[in-house]
Design an enzyme around this catalytic site. Structure first.
Site, PDB file in Angstrom:
ATOM      1  N   ASP A 189      48.303 -41.354 -13.879  1.00 50.24           N
ATOM      2  CA  ASP A 189      48.735 -39.983 -14.140  1.00 50.24           C
ATOM      3  C   ASP A 189      50.256 -39.805 -14.076  1.00 50.24           C
ATOM      4  O   ASP A 189      50.802 -39.323 -13.099  1.00 50.24           O
ATOM      5  CB  ASP A 189      48.048 -39.007 -13.180  1.00 50.24           C
ATOM      6  CG  ASP A 189      48.192 -37.559 -13.695  1.00 50.24           C
ATOM      7  OD1 ASP A 189      47.543 -36.661 -13.148  1.00 50.24           O
ATOM      8  OD2 ASP A 189      48.959 -37.357 -14.665  1.00 50.24           O
ATOM      9  N   THR A 231      69.490 -25.096 -11.491  1.00 50.37           N
ATOM     10  CA  THR A 231      70.898 -25.488 -11.296  1.00 50.37           C
ATOM     11  C   THR A 231      71.010 -26.962 -11.718  1.00 50.37           C
ATOM     12  O   THR A 231      70.253 -27.793 -11.239  1.00 50.37           O
ATOM     13  CB  THR A 231      71.282 -25.398  -9.801  1.00 50.37           C
ATOM     14  OG1 THR A 231      70.222 -26.031  -9.068  1.00 50.37           O
ATOM     15  CG2 THR A 231      71.387 -23.952  -9.349  1.00 50.37           C
ATOM     16  N   ASP A 250      54.347 -37.410  -8.656  1.00 51.43           N
ATOM     17  CA  ASP A 250      53.017 -36.885  -8.296  1.00 51.43           C
ATOM     18  C   ASP A 250      52.232 -37.964  -7.564  1.00 51.43           C
ATOM     19  O   ASP A 250      51.040 -38.145  -7.810  1.00 51.43           O
ATOM     20  CB  ASP A 250      52.287 -36.444  -9.582  1.00 51.43           C
ATOM     21  CG  ASP A 250      51.172 -35.444  -9.275  1.00 51.43           C
ATOM     22  OD1 ASP A 250      50.321 -35.226 -10.158  1.00 51.43           O
ATOM     23  OD2 ASP A 250      51.145 -34.898  -8.150  1.00 51.43           O
ATOM     24  N   GLY A 275      42.075 -32.398 -15.416  1.00 47.89           N
ATOM     25  CA  GLY A 275      43.299 -31.935 -14.741  1.00 47.89           C
ATOM     26  C   GLY A 275      43.963 -30.828 -15.540  1.00 47.89           C
ATOM     27  O   GLY A 275      43.411 -30.324 -16.511  1.00 47.89           O
ATOM     28  N   ASN A 301      46.020 -40.215  -7.162  1.00 44.20           N
ATOM     29  CA  ASN A 301      46.654 -40.960  -8.275  1.00 44.20           C
ATOM     30  C   ASN A 301      46.873 -42.421  -7.924  1.00 44.20           C
ATOM     31  O   ASN A 301      47.622 -43.124  -8.592  1.00 44.20           O
ATOM     32  CB  ASN A 301      47.979 -40.289  -8.668  1.00 44.20           C
ATOM     33  CG  ASN A 301      47.735 -38.984  -9.425  1.00 44.20           C
ATOM     34  OD1 ASN A 301      46.661 -38.794  -9.997  1.00 44.20           O
ATOM     35  ND2 ASN A 301      48.687 -38.072  -9.374  1.00 44.20           N
ATOM     36  N   LYS A 307      50.263 -38.724  -5.271  1.00 44.12           N
ATOM     37  CA  LYS A 307      49.337 -38.259  -4.233  1.00 44.12           C
ATOM     38  C   LYS A 307      48.126 -39.185  -4.209  1.00 44.12           C
ATOM     39  O   LYS A 307      47.927 -39.979  -5.139  1.00 44.12           O
ATOM     40  CB  LYS A 307      48.922 -36.815  -4.526  1.00 44.12           C
ATOM     41  CG  LYS A 307      48.292 -36.628  -5.891  1.00 44.12           C
ATOM     42  CD  LYS A 307      48.168 -35.166  -6.227  1.00 44.12           C
ATOM     43  CE  LYS A 307      47.566 -35.013  -7.606  1.00 44.12           C
ATOM     44  NZ  LYS A 307      47.588 -33.633  -8.081  1.00 44.12           N
ATOM     45  N   LEU A 352      35.949 -38.720 -16.464  1.00 46.50           N
ATOM     46  CA  LEU A 352      36.539 -39.508 -15.382  1.00 46.50           C
ATOM     47  C   LEU A 352      37.424 -38.612 -14.531  1.00 46.50           C
ATOM     48  O   LEU A 352      37.544 -38.770 -13.327  1.00 46.50           O
ATOM     49  CB  LEU A 352      37.390 -40.643 -15.975  1.00 46.50           C
ATOM     50  CG  LEU A 352      36.601 -41.791 -16.605  1.00 46.50           C
ATOM     51  CD1 LEU A 352      37.507 -42.628 -17.458  1.00 46.50           C
ATOM     52  CD2 LEU A 352      35.968 -42.614 -15.506  1.00 46.50           C
TER      53      LEU A 352
HETATM   54  C1  DKG Z   1      41.378 -41.364 -14.344  1.00 42.29           C
HETATM   55  C2  DKG Z   1      41.709 -42.559 -15.188  1.00 42.29           C
HETATM   56  C3  DKG Z   1      42.910 -42.631 -15.872  1.00 42.29           C
HETATM   57  C4  DKG Z   1      43.166 -43.741 -16.613  1.00 42.29           C
HETATM   58  N1  DKG Z   1      42.285 -44.759 -16.666  1.00 42.29           N
HETATM   59  N2  DKG Z   1      41.127 -44.684 -16.003  1.00 42.29           N
HETATM   60  C5  DKG Z   1      40.826 -43.625 -15.270  1.00 42.29           C
END
Ligand code: DKG
Length: 281
Positions: free
Chosen positions: A154, A173, A132, A15, A137, A134, A12
């Site tokens: 994510d 810092t 993140d 990363g 996501n 983006k 799916l």
């Molecule tokens: C990419 C992803 C992550 C979680 N569930 N389904 C698909």
């Protein structure tokens, strides 16, 4: 294990962390997404994630139960790997779904924006920043559904800030992150990408360099050639997001109360229903 991955199904998502594969639960026949995270064997090895960052992602997901946030169902651990059993989100990325459309009515864009804002607002109310946010996501649970349902995925870089907790930024810092900063996580990113994808960019310059300069300087205007069909409410909403100083931007909660998302009068509803964001493919 009582899960098995139908090996025929492609990954799916792949990363920095490892990979996400579709899994089938024997007992119930339910489909899940398995996120396989390789754990670093020793502190000096570069491969894999250190256990603490995986534990952080699990804690964050356990704190976030919301219809617009990917759900965590199980965690399996072995010495070298952690497997997160996650809700399967198979509707693809929101922006691919939008890209296929000729015309995006503002009323449709608002349905998406509202769900993104509900998810982000909920996350921020738990003092969690995603870090993140983006376009890839932001996914749809099922693109065939009559009313598409947005899912934020994510949380590998997400962080929960306990009030007053010291947070070491990249430079190392120490700095205290007040709650209002968490709430200003660059919301404009997903919205700006939505706008950008529609071929509309209020930053558009004659050349890429000029456009980039405009973005950096937050110098933009609504060119009537592209924004004539965009409602004034939408422009007002955009103007309140595309602001240079993050602390001056609307928070997710404030966005949800903006009249573009939550119109106060019938006139405002009629106005936005007449408007669309023209998709320049
Ligand atoms: C990419 C992803 C992550 C979680 N569930 N389904 C698909």
């Amino acid at each position: 294990r009582n899960f098995f991955s139908s090996s025929s199904v492609p990954e799916l998502k792949n990363g920095h962390f490892g990979q996400v594969r579709e899994l089938l639960e024997r007992a119930s026949g339910t489909r899940w997404a398995g996120k396989f995270l390789k754990i670093r064997r020793s502190s000096c090895s570069r491969l894999g994630l250190d256990r603490s960052s995986v534990e952080r992602e699990v804690e964050v997901l356990q704190a976030l139960q919301h219809p617009n946030i990917m759900a965590l169902r199980h965690v399996f651990e072995s010495r070298a790997e952690v497997v997160l059993i996650l809700e399967l989100i198979s509707g693809g990325e929101l922006f691919d779904f939008i890209a296929d459309k000729e015309n995006l009515l503002e009323s449709e864009a608002i349905v998406f924006m509202e769900q993104i804002l509900e998810g982000v607002g909920f996350m921020h109310s738990k003092h969690i920043a995603h870090f993140d946010l983006k376009p890839e996501n932001i996914m749809l649970s099922d693109k065939e559904a009559p009313k598409p349902n947005i899912k934020l995925i994510d949380f590998g870089l997400a962080h929960r800030f306990l009030p007053g907790e010291e947070y070491r930024s990249m430079g190392g810092t120490p700095q205290y992150i007040p709650p209002e900063v968490i709430n200003h996580e660059p919301l404009s990113t997903p919205f700006y990408s939505l706008l950008r994808l529609s071929g509309l960019s209020p930053f558009q310059g004659e050349t890429n360099e000029e456009t980039l300069r405009n973005v950096v300087a937050m110098n933009y205007k609504f060119d009537e050639r592209y924004f004539s069909t965009t409602s004034n409410m939408a422009k007002d909403f955009i103007q309140k997001l595309l602001v240079k100083n993050p602390n001056d931007r609307l928070t997710a909660e404030e966005c949800l109360n903006h009249p573009w998302i939550k119109p106060l009068t019938r006139k405002q509803v009629a106005n936005r229903n007449r408007s669309s964001i023209n998709m320049k493919n």
